[in-house]
Design a protein around this motif. Structure first.
Motif, short mmCIF file in Angstrom:
data_model
loop_
_atom_site.label_atom_id
_atom_site.label_comp_id
_atom_site.label_asym_id
_atom_site.label_seq_id
_atom_site.Cartn_x
_atom_site.Cartn_y
_atom_site.Cartn_z
N LEU A 45 0.82 -1.21 0.00
CA LEU A 45 0.00 0.00 0.00
C LEU A 45 0.85 1.26 0.00
N THR A 46 2.00 1.20 0.65
CA THR A 46 2.92 2.34 0.63
C THR A 46 3.39 2.61 -0.79
N GLY A 47 3.78 1.53 -1.48
CA GLY A 47 4.21 1.68 -2.87
C GLY A 47 3.08 2.15 -3.77
N MET A 48 1.88 1.68 -3.49
CA MET A 48 0.71 2.06 -4.29
C MET A 48 0.48 3.57 -4.21
N VAL A 49 0.46 4.10 -2.99
CA VAL A 49 0.23 5.55 -2.85
C VAL A 49 1.36 6.34 -3.51
N GLY A 50 2.59 5.83 -3.36
CA GLY A 50 3.71 6.48 -4.01
C GLY A 50 3.52 6.56 -5.52
N ARG A 51 3.11 5.47 -6.12
CA ARG A 51 2.95 5.43 -7.58
C ARG A 51 1.72 6.20 -8.07
N LEU A 52 0.71 6.33 -7.21
CA LEU A 52 -0.45 7.13 -7.58
C LEU A 52 -0.19 8.63 -7.41
N ILE A 142 5.26 10.01 5.90
CA ILE A 142 5.52 10.91 4.77
C ILE A 142 4.42 10.75 3.71
N VAL A 143 4.08 9.50 3.42
CA VAL A 143 3.06 9.22 2.40
C VAL A 143 1.72 9.87 2.75
N THR A 144 1.33 9.77 4.01
CA THR A 144 0.03 10.32 4.40
C THR A 144 0.05 11.84 4.50
N GLU A 145 1.24 12.41 4.55
CA GLU A 145 1.35 13.87 4.60
C GLU A 145 1.33 14.50 3.22
N ILE A 146 2.04 13.89 2.26
CA ILE A 146 2.21 14.55 0.97
C ILE A 146 1.72 13.71 -0.22
N GLY A 147 1.23 12.51 0.03
CA GLY A 147 0.78 11.66 -1.07
C GLY A 147 -0.52 12.14 -1.67
N ASN A 148 -0.86 11.54 -2.80
CA ASN A 148 -2.10 11.84 -3.50
C ASN A 148 -3.29 11.71 -2.54
N PRO A 149 -4.05 12.79 -2.34
CA PRO A 149 -5.16 12.73 -1.38
C PRO A 149 -6.24 11.71 -1.76
N ASN A 150 -6.33 11.38 -3.04
CA ASN A 150 -7.32 10.39 -3.46
C ASN A 150 -6.96 8.97 -2.97
N ALA A 151 -5.70 8.80 -2.55
CA ALA A 151 -5.26 7.48 -2.06
C ALA A 151 -4.85 7.55 -0.59
N ILE A 152 -5.25 8.62 0.09
CA ILE A 152 -4.78 8.84 1.45
C ILE A 152 -5.27 7.77 2.41
N THR A 153 -6.49 7.27 2.21
CA THR A 153 -6.98 6.22 3.11
C THR A 153 -6.23 4.90 2.91
#
Length: 217
Positions: A45-52, A142-153
């Motif tokens: 899931l970490t990699g998923m949010v990164g790639r999205l 880091i991911v939940t702070e700056i990642g794509n908000p559509n994938a934040i959950t």
């Protein structure tokens, strides 16, 4: 009774097969393997949010960071999948040591040494899972702070899975510590586990707080 797991077998099973294997009347695979799998899913899931997040103009400022995180998450996923099988194999080593002969004093001494060595191995594996889970939680903050908000959950679920992996691995370390005769090693390892769990709880809380804040923004 089901046949014991063999190294490298579990991660090659389908989800249904692994779930059935876990539910069988064999003690391995057990909670340690499940904890490692939870960590691997958190890494996915970490990699998923990164790639999205990467490759999108509106996230250009964080593109390099998120690409690096996705790469790190992939490495963690691979390591944790290895630990799924390693945990089951470590348990089998403990059981094998208990089957050593004990007819003579020499055999009893050798058996005791083998059992202690096997338990140390059964501690080392979930300790790796625990450490990896905490490392993942640092990425998820880091991911939940700056990642794509559509994938934040998805990042939030990753944080929950990573802490579950940490807690589950810690339980497996602790149960095996009860069998060790080296009091100094027991004390040092228990302190390490406590510190890692404290970090996991703090990081998970930070990640979920950021998820909720961004959901309400």
């Amino acid at each position: 009774m089901s046949e014991p797991a063999t190294t490298t077998q579990l991660v090659e099973e389908s989800v249904v097969q692994f779930a059935e294997h876990l539910a069988a009347d064999s003690p391995a695979p057990g909670g340690g393997s499940a904890a490692a799998l939870a960590g691997a899913l958190a890494a996915s899931l970490t990699g998923m949010v990164g790639r999205l997040t990467t490759g999108r103009a509106k996230f250009a400022e964080v593109d390099a960071t998120m690409r690096a995180i996705a790469t790190q998450a992939d490495a963690q996923r691979a390591a944790l999948l290895t630990l799924v099988d390693a945990d089951a194999a470590a348990f089998e080593e403990v059981m094998a040591a208990f089957r050593w002969p004990r007819a003579s004093a020499e055999q009893k001494a050798a058996r005791s040494t083998a059992i202690q060595a096997a338990y140390k191995g059964a501690i080392a594996v979930p300790l790796q899972t625990l450490t990896a889970a905490v490392d993942l939680l640092r990425l998820l903050v880091i991911v939940t702070e700056i990642g794509n908000p559509n994938a934040i959950t998805d990042g939030g679920v990753g944080a929950l899975l990573a802490e579950a992996a940490a807690q589950g691995a810690a339980l497996n370390v602790r149960v095996n510590l009860t069998a060790l005769q080296d009091a100094d090693l027991v004390a040092a390892t228990a302190a390490q586990v406590d510190e890692l769990l404290a970090q996991a709880a703090q990081l998970r809380g930070q990640a979920l707080t950021q998820v909720m804040q961004r959901l309400s923004a």
